[in-house]
Design an enzyme around this catalytic site. Structure first.
Site, PDB file in Angstrom:
ATOM      1  N   HIS A 180       0.754  -1.362  -0.204  1.00  0.00           N
ATOM      2  CA  HIS A 180       0.182  -0.235   0.089  1.00  0.00           C
ATOM      3  C   HIS A 180       0.957   1.358  -0.034  1.00  0.00           C
ATOM      4  O   HIS A 180       0.568   2.222  -0.586  1.00  0.00           O
ATOM      5  CB  HIS A 180      -0.872   0.042   1.288  1.00  0.00           C
ATOM      6  CG  HIS A 180      -1.753  -0.875   1.161  1.00  0.00           C
ATOM      7  ND1 HIS A 180      -2.052  -2.161   2.262  1.00  0.00           N
ATOM      8  CD2 HIS A 180      -2.972  -1.257   0.638  1.00  0.00           C
ATOM      9  CE1 HIS A 180      -3.067  -2.978   1.890  1.00  0.00           C
ATOM     10  NE2 HIS A 180      -3.626  -2.452   1.047  1.00  0.00           N
ATOM     11  N   SER A 193      -2.690  -8.035   2.990  1.00  0.00           N
ATOM     12  CA  SER A 193      -3.212  -8.271   4.037  1.00  0.00           C
ATOM     13  C   SER A 193      -3.688  -9.469   4.735  1.00  0.00           C
ATOM     14  O   SER A 193      -3.425  -9.837   5.754  1.00  0.00           O
ATOM     15  CB  SER A 193      -4.449  -7.218   4.281  1.00  0.00           C
ATOM     16  OG  SER A 193      -4.179  -5.870   3.909  1.00  0.00           O
ATOM     17  N   ARG A 194      -4.024 -10.516   3.816  1.00  0.00           N
ATOM     18  CA  ARG A 194      -4.548 -11.641   4.205  1.00  0.00           C
ATOM     19  C   ARG A 194      -3.046 -12.680   4.370  1.00  0.00           C
ATOM     20  O   ARG A 194      -3.201 -13.764   4.851  1.00  0.00           O
ATOM     21  CB  ARG A 194      -5.371 -12.440   3.117  1.00  0.00           C
ATOM     22  CG  ARG A 194      -6.548 -11.692   3.145  1.00  0.00           C
ATOM     23  CD  ARG A 194      -7.528 -12.305   1.931  1.00  0.00           C
ATOM     24  NE  ARG A 194      -8.857 -11.810   2.043  1.00  0.00           N
ATOM     25  CZ  ARG A 194      -9.346 -10.579   1.419  1.00  0.00           C
ATOM     26  NH1 ARG A 194      -8.576 -10.130   0.917  1.00  0.00           N
ATOM     27  NH2 ARG A 194     -10.761 -10.354   1.735  1.00  0.00           N
TER      28      ARG A 194
END
Length: 285
Positions: free
Chosen positions: A37, A188-189
């Site tokens: 990100h 994120s996972r």
């Protein structure tokens, strides 16, 4: 850095900025921000006057309530990272702000030829939710440019078509996938992986790269390549879901006219569903 959770204030703020600046960038996220990100945000920071990051865990794009409930929420940490990098505003609306009425009765946007294939087979309403929330953010922020990561490749292709179809005057910029040193695409996972699974996870990228090497070396039988990759992933402990080679522009099956293709992988490893892709220029005979 402004933290805005109200649509009226967001619009008033943007109206003021528009009086003196040339370009506004939007980076839509669901939070739990990582280096991938931050790379996208840095791109926006380097090329536009104003950068707005949205953080919204969108219930419309989750097929299972359990996944929505378990999705990591790290707002304070996200704020600190974005402030440090020089973001101008973070838009953090509530579900009630974005969906004032019952979400099941809300108007939605669909891109039918892209939302029902590949990832859409396993996540039937996911891309309807993505298209709807991104369209709402476009309408609220009215950005000049929006940045998306290439890791979610089907999402990127879908958003590009949505922009064309809906006549949005917005430039979509794709940012290459950011990887850990061992090749695993940042996500994120990845936090769902156990320490042992985290050691195995880079094999997804390695198997994909082996397939790409064979493809570029002239192997014509795509089924053979994909079956071999599936067996390798299963051997390492993955449960393969999507192993496809598609046209990189349309995501349709490749033809003799395809100038660039994309290799798309998704597989489960424990409780984590990992996705990855690589774009390939096919050598002409």
């Amino acid at each position: 850095m402004l933290i805005i959770d109200n649509i009226t204030i967001l619009r008033q703020t943007i109206k003021q900025w528009r009086k003196s600046i040339q370009s506004i960038a939007l980076i839509p996220t669901m939070g739990n921000l990582h280096d991938g990100h931050m790379t996208i945000v840095n791109q926006g920071r380097s090329h536009t006057n104003i950068v707005i990051v949205s953080i919204f865990v969108n219930p419309m794009q989750f097929d299972r309530e359990e996944d929505l409930f378990l999705y990591p929420r790290t707002l304070q940490s996200d704020y600190e990272k974005l402030h440090k990098i020089g973001v101008d505003a973070v838009f953090v609306p509530s579900v009630e702000t974005m969906y004032r009425d019952n979400i099941n009765c809300h108007t939605f946007l669909d891109v039918p030829n892209l939302s029902s294939i590949l990832e859409g087979i396993y996540r039937p309403n996911h891309f309807r939710g993505v298209a709807t929330i991104i369209s709402k953010l476009f309408n609220l922020v009215q950005p000049n440019v929006v940045y998306f990561g290439e890791k979610d490749f089907q999402q990127l292709v879908l958003i590009r078509q949505m922009v064309r179809d809906m006549n949005y005057d917005i430039e979509i910029i794709a940012v290459p996938t950011v990887r850990a040193n061992d090749g695993l695409a940042l996500s994120s996972r990845n936090s769902y992986l156990t320490p042992e699974q985290r050691k195995i996870a880079p094999k997804l990228y390695q198997v994909m790269q082996t397939l790409v090497t064979n493809l570029c070396s002239g192997e014509k039988n795509i089924d053979v390549l994909l079956n071999k990759a599936a067996k390798q992933l299963s051997k390492f402990g993955f449960t393969p879901e999507i192993l496809e080679i598609r046209d990189a522009i349309t995501l349709q099956p490749i033809t003799i006219n395809s100038k660039k293709v994309v290799v798309l992988f998704s597989a489960w490893l424990g409780k984590a569903r990992l996705i990855d892709n690589t774009q390939v220029s096919i050598p002409k005979e």
